[in-house]
Write an enzyme that holds these catalytic residues in place. Structure first.
Site, PDB file in Angstrom:
ATOM      1  N   ARG A 122       0.817  -1.242   0.000  1.00  0.00           N
ATOM      2  CA  ARG A 122       0.000   0.000   0.000  1.00  0.00           C
ATOM      3  C   ARG A 122       0.840   1.277   0.000  1.00  0.00           C
ATOM      4  NH1 ARG A 122      -2.685  -3.230   3.570  1.00  0.00           N
ATOM      5  NH2 ARG A 122      -4.516  -4.206   2.652  1.00  0.00           N
ATOM      6  N   LYS A 144       4.055  11.657 -10.832  1.00  0.00           N
ATOM      7  CA  LYS A 144       3.234  10.781 -11.668  1.00  0.00           C
ATOM      8  C   LYS A 144       4.012   9.495 -11.902  1.00  0.00           C
ATOM      9  CE  LYS A 144       0.350  13.828 -14.489  1.00  0.00           C
ATOM     10  NZ  LYS A 144       0.081  14.292 -15.862  1.00  0.00           N
ATOM     11  N   GLU A 186      11.270  18.293 -24.170  1.00  0.00           N
ATOM     12  CA  GLU A 186      10.523  18.681 -22.953  1.00  0.00           C
ATOM     13  C   GLU A 186      11.042  20.015 -22.402  1.00  0.00           C
ATOM     14  OE1 GLU A 186       7.851  17.119 -22.323  1.00  0.00           O
ATOM     15  OE2 GLU A 186       8.096  15.038 -22.968  1.00  0.00           O
ATOM     16  N   LYS A 228       8.424  23.302 -13.712  1.00  0.00           N
ATOM     17  CA  LYS A 228       7.533  22.161 -13.429  1.00  0.00           C
ATOM     18  C   LYS A 228       7.180  22.102 -11.944  1.00  0.00           C
ATOM     19  CE  LYS A 228       6.341  17.420 -14.108  1.00  0.00           C
ATOM     20  NZ  LYS A 228       6.494  16.135 -14.756  1.00  0.00           N
ATOM     21  N   GLU A 238      -3.508  17.340 -11.344  1.00  0.00           N
ATOM     22  CA  GLU A 238      -3.975  17.744 -12.684  1.00  0.00           C
ATOM     23  C   GLU A 238      -5.481  17.997 -12.728  1.00  0.00           C
ATOM     24  OE1 GLU A 238      -1.825  15.862 -15.971  1.00  0.00           O
ATOM     25  OE2 GLU A 238      -3.525  16.336 -17.263  1.00  0.00           O
ATOM     26  N   ARG A 242      -2.037  21.953 -14.179  1.00  0.00           N
ATOM     27  CA  ARG A 242      -1.002  20.977 -14.535  1.00  0.00           C
ATOM     28  C   ARG A 242      -1.190  20.457 -15.962  1.00  0.00           C
ATOM     29  NH1 ARG A 242       1.855  16.182 -10.918  1.00  0.00           N
ATOM     30  NH2 ARG A 242       3.163  15.413 -12.614  1.00  0.00           N
ATOM     31  N   ASN A 246       0.968  19.228 -20.764  1.00  0.00           N
ATOM     32  CA  ASN A 246       0.679  18.365 -21.916  1.00  0.00           C
ATOM     33  C   ASN A 246       0.763  19.131 -23.234  1.00  0.00           C
ATOM     34  OD1 ASN A 246       0.185  16.077 -20.333  1.00  0.00           O
ATOM     35  ND2 ASN A 246      -1.900  16.790 -19.902  1.00  0.00           N
ATOM     36  N   HIS A 249       1.275  17.328 -26.505  1.00  0.00           N
ATOM     37  CA  HIS A 249       1.091  15.897 -26.280  1.00  0.00           C
ATOM     38  C   HIS A 249      -0.161  15.323 -26.954  1.00  0.00           C
ATOM     39  CE1 HIS A 249       4.370  16.496 -23.539  1.00  0.00           C
ATOM     40  NE2 HIS A 249       4.382  15.237 -23.168  1.00  0.00           N
ATOM     41  N   HIS A 253       1.104  12.118 -28.525  1.00  0.00           N
ATOM     42  CA  HIS A 253       0.644  10.785 -28.112  1.00  0.00           C
ATOM     43  C   HIS A 253      -0.014  10.041 -29.266  1.00  0.00           C
ATOM     44  CE1 HIS A 253       0.505  11.607 -23.489  1.00  0.00           C
ATOM     45  NE2 HIS A 253       1.684  11.203 -23.900  1.00  0.00           N
ATOM     46  N   HIS A 266       9.577   9.436 -27.790  1.00  0.00           N
ATOM     47  CA  HIS A 266       8.557  10.302 -27.190  1.00  0.00           C
ATOM     48  C   HIS A 266       8.863  11.778 -27.501  1.00  0.00           C
ATOM     49  CE1 HIS A 266       5.596  11.694 -24.295  1.00  0.00           C
ATOM     50  NE2 HIS A 266       6.528  12.392 -23.668  1.00  0.00           N
TER      51      HIS A 266
HETATM   52  P1  NAD Z   1      14.151   5.594 -20.925  1.00  0.00           P
HETATM   53  O1  NAD Z   1      13.959   5.550 -19.476  1.00  0.00           O
HETATM   54  O2  NAD Z   1      13.613   4.466 -21.733  1.00  0.00           O
HETATM   55  O3  NAD Z   1      15.696   5.757 -21.215  1.00  0.00           O
HETATM   56  C1  NAD Z   1      16.110   5.771 -22.558  1.00  0.00           C
HETATM   57  C2  NAD Z   1      17.242   4.797 -22.814  1.00  0.00           C
HETATM   58  O4  NAD Z   1      18.434   5.351 -22.296  1.00  0.00           O
HETATM   59  C3  NAD Z   1      17.076   3.445 -22.136  1.00  0.00           C
HETATM   60  O5  NAD Z   1      17.527   2.459 -23.015  1.00  0.00           O
HETATM   61  C4  NAD Z   1      17.989   3.542 -20.927  1.00  0.00           C
HETATM   62  O6  NAD Z   1      18.471   2.286 -20.520  1.00  0.00           O
HETATM   63  C5  NAD Z   1      19.086   4.415 -21.460  1.00  0.00           C
HETATM   64  N1  NAD Z   1      19.791   5.219 -20.459  1.00  0.00           N
HETATM   65  C6  NAD Z   1      19.298   5.753 -19.331  1.00  0.00           C
HETATM   66  N2  NAD Z   1      20.225   6.514 -18.740  1.00  0.00           N
HETATM   67  C7  NAD Z   1      21.330   6.444 -19.500  1.00  0.00           C
HETATM   68  C8  NAD Z   1      22.606   7.035 -19.423  1.00  0.00           C
HETATM   69  N3  NAD Z   1      22.921   7.881 -18.448  1.00  0.00           N
HETATM   70  N4  NAD Z   1      23.516   6.737 -20.378  1.00  0.00           N
HETATM   71  C9  NAD Z   1      23.190   5.912 -21.411  1.00  0.00           C
HETATM   72  N5  NAD Z   1      21.995   5.347 -21.554  1.00  0.00           N
HETATM   73  C10 NAD Z   1      21.061   5.615 -20.614  1.00  0.00           C
HETATM   74  O7  NAD Z   1      13.532   6.936 -21.565  1.00  0.00           O
HETATM   75  P2  NAD Z   1      13.243   8.371 -20.950  1.00  0.00           P
HETATM   76  O8  NAD Z   1      13.101   9.262 -22.119  1.00  0.00           O
HETATM   77  O9  NAD Z   1      14.162   8.721 -19.875  1.00  0.00           O
HETATM   78  O10 NAD Z   1      11.802   8.193 -20.295  1.00  0.00           O
HETATM   79  C11 NAD Z   1      10.659   7.934 -21.070  1.00  0.00           C
HETATM   80  C12 NAD Z   1       9.541   7.548 -20.137  1.00  0.00           C
HETATM   81  O11 NAD Z   1       9.250   8.640 -19.266  1.00  0.00           O
HETATM   82  C13 NAD Z   1       8.252   7.195 -20.833  1.00  0.00           C
HETATM   83  O12 NAD Z   1       7.763   5.987 -20.314  1.00  0.00           O
HETATM   84  C14 NAD Z   1       7.304   8.330 -20.463  1.00  0.00           C
HETATM   85  O13 NAD Z   1       5.956   7.923 -20.379  1.00  0.00           O
HETATM   86  C15 NAD Z   1       7.846   8.722 -19.117  1.00  0.00           C
HETATM   87  N6  NAD Z   1       7.516  10.087 -18.697  1.00  0.00           N
HETATM   88  C16 NAD Z   1       6.960  10.248 -17.477  1.00  0.00           C
HETATM   89  C17 NAD Z   1       6.639  11.513 -17.018  1.00  0.00           C
HETATM   90  C18 NAD Z   1       6.087  11.691 -15.646  1.00  0.00           C
HETATM   91  O14 NAD Z   1       5.696  12.803 -15.280  1.00  0.00           O
HETATM   92  N7  NAD Z   1       6.049  10.647 -14.842  1.00  0.00           N
HETATM   93  C19 NAD Z   1       6.916  12.639 -17.824  1.00  0.00           C
HETATM   94  C20 NAD Z   1       7.503  12.444 -19.073  1.00  0.00           C
HETATM   95  C21 NAD Z   1       7.798  11.155 -19.521  1.00  0.00           C
HETATM   96  N1  GLY Z   2       4.616  15.229 -17.839  1.00  0.00           N
HETATM   97  C1  GLY Z   2       3.367  15.834 -17.495  1.00  0.00           C
HETATM   98  C2  GLY Z   2       3.124  15.926 -16.041  1.00  0.00           C
HETATM   99  O1  GLY Z   2       3.953  15.561 -15.243  1.00  0.00           O
HETATM  100  O2  GLY Z   2       2.065  16.354 -15.645  1.00  0.00           O
END
Ligand code: NAD
Ligand code: GLY
Length: 366
Positions: A122, A144, A186, A228, A238, A242, A246, A249, A253, A266
């Site tokens: 939990r 998130k 971003e 942010k 949101e 917030r 997007n 997006h 998306h 992305h």
């Molecule tokens: P990712 O986490 O997939 O990382 C991209 C690639 O880089 C992976 O293969 C990873 O292993 C590699 N990597 C990571 N750090 C590294 C480093 N220092 N050196 C070399 N390689 C490295 O991609 P991302 O762009 O970081 O994240 C995308 C995700 O984030 C999506 O799932 C998206 O939905 C999510 N996201 C979440 C929010 C939120 O508010 N929670 C906001 C934006 C995006």
């Molecule tokens: N990436 C959008 C949010 O965190 O609300």
């Protein structure tokens, strides 16, 4: 060495997002946490292969046991099916409610490990240690957390804020170029929303600044986090403002889902979506033409895509499956000017189609 710290706060939470040169000082942050039974590090083998030794150096001298759980890299592994194995491993490790998860990786690891933390027994505490630019400026901030279903991205999630975010910028030195674009898109989004000095500074950024030592990059990361953090502090769940995060997006998306998350990153999809949002902004609420050209110029200098290749009608179909739909209209975040946003703006489907057709194959302004 700590470079900058910003605070995210809301009802029942307050935490710092710290930018550091490297992982020095991480041990002291862990030691300051109260009553920790064990640390569970969630990462993937690619990241661990390069950076695990630095993390372990910080943790091993603390008198708290730790255990590392490796998950597979990539968006397709941020999946509900991957949770059971991780939960079982945690139970086998006698992980109790006083354990703290350390999410060590990009946004995929952060969202997945954060969701594990939100739901295991939990909810337990967790820490974000972002290693991609996108994770530093966006996903590690704001709480998130989510996993994907076959039927949709981020369909199962929670709001679960970390104890703190510790961004060791030296990890960015090994980022592949495509991953730079993800984070840059971003940052650009935040700069368009924020306006002012941030926008002016970003307009001077070049691809040669894609390095953790770059002063302009560090400034942009900090400004993104500041922006942010401010928005999340106003509206954690949101319910309102917030939603501006997007920007870009709705189209982004739709393009990602249309191309099955395999053709574009992305960030590339968001970049195309930013252009759609700005073209709509010009048409619907008078975003000035010269600012549109400035935005396109910034994106071009940073190597972000501007035109779209996909079929506009198909993009619209995917938009209609998304939650941003309302009857015959689609909801967008638009800009009246840099720094002046509107969210939840309903736009007629036909106008969106017209703009997407204009953007398809459109390279002359870009
Ligand atoms: P990712 O986490 O997939 O990382 C991209 C690639 O880089 C992976 O293969 C990873 O292993 C590699 N990597 C990571 N750090 C590294 C480093 N220092 N050196 C070399 N390689 C490295 O991609 P991302 O762009 O970081 O994240 C995308 C995700 O984030 C999506 O799932 C998206 O939905 C999510 N996201 C979440 C929010 C939120 O508010 N929670 C906001 C934006 C995006
Ligand atoms: N990436 C959008 C949010 O965190 O609300």
């Amino acid at each position: 060495m700590i470079l900058q710290s910003r605070t995210v706060e809301g009802t029942g939470f307050q935490y710092p997002v710290e930018l550091h040169e490297d992982l020095a000082g991480f041990r002291e942050k862990l030691e300051a946490l109260k009553k920790v039974s064990r640390f569970i590090i969630i990462t993937n083998r690619d990241i661990a292969g390069i950076y695990e030794k630095y993390l372990i150096k910080e943790i091993r001298s603390i008198k708290v046991p730790y255990h590392i759980i490796y998950v597979k890299a990539g968006e397709k592994n941020k999946h509900i099916d991957r949770l059971k194995k991780v939960f079982h491993e945690m139970v086998k490790q006698d992980t109790d409610r006083k354990a703290v998860i350390i999410a060590f990786g990009g946004g995929v690891i952060g969202d997945f490990a954060g969701f594990v933390a939100a739901t295991y027994q939990r909810g337990i505490r967790f820490i974000q240690v972002p290693t991609t630019l996108l994770a530093c400026v966006d996903s590690s901030v704001g709480g998130k957390v989510a996993v994907n279903l076959d039927l949709g991205k981020n369909m199962v999630g929670a709001f679960h804020q970390p104890e703190f975010v510790f961004a060791p910028l030296f990890t960015l030195s090994t980022l592949p170029s495509r991953e730079w674009s993800c984070g840059i898109a971003e940052i650009v989004k935040h700069a368009f929303l924020s306006g002012g000095d941030f926008l002016e500074k970003i307009s001077r950024m070049q691809r040669s600044d894609f390095s953790p030592e770059s002063e302009i990059l560090r400034y942009s990361i900090d400004e993104s986090v500041r922006f942010k953090a401010k928005i999340v502090s106003q509206d954690e769940r949101e319910a309102g403002v917030r939603a501006i995060l997007n920007l870009g997006h709705t189209t982004g998306h739709a393009i990602e889902s249309l191309t099955k998350y395999s053709k574009y990153s992305h960030g590339e999809a968001v970049a195309m979506g930013l252009v759609t949002a700005l073209l709509l902004s010009e048409r619907v609420i008078g975003f000035p033409r010269e600012k549109l050209q400035k935005a396109i110029h910034i994106m071009k200098s940073l190597g972000l895509p501007r035109s779209i290749k996909e079929n506009p009608s198909k993009i619209i179909e995917h938009m209609e499956h998304d939650k941003k739909r309302d009857g015959d209209t689609l909801n967008f975040v638009l800009l009246e000017d840099f720094g002046k946003y509107k969210f939840g703006v309903p736009i007629e489907r036909d106008l969106v189609l017209e703009i997407l057709k204009f953007q398809k194959g459109w390279d002359e302004l870009g």
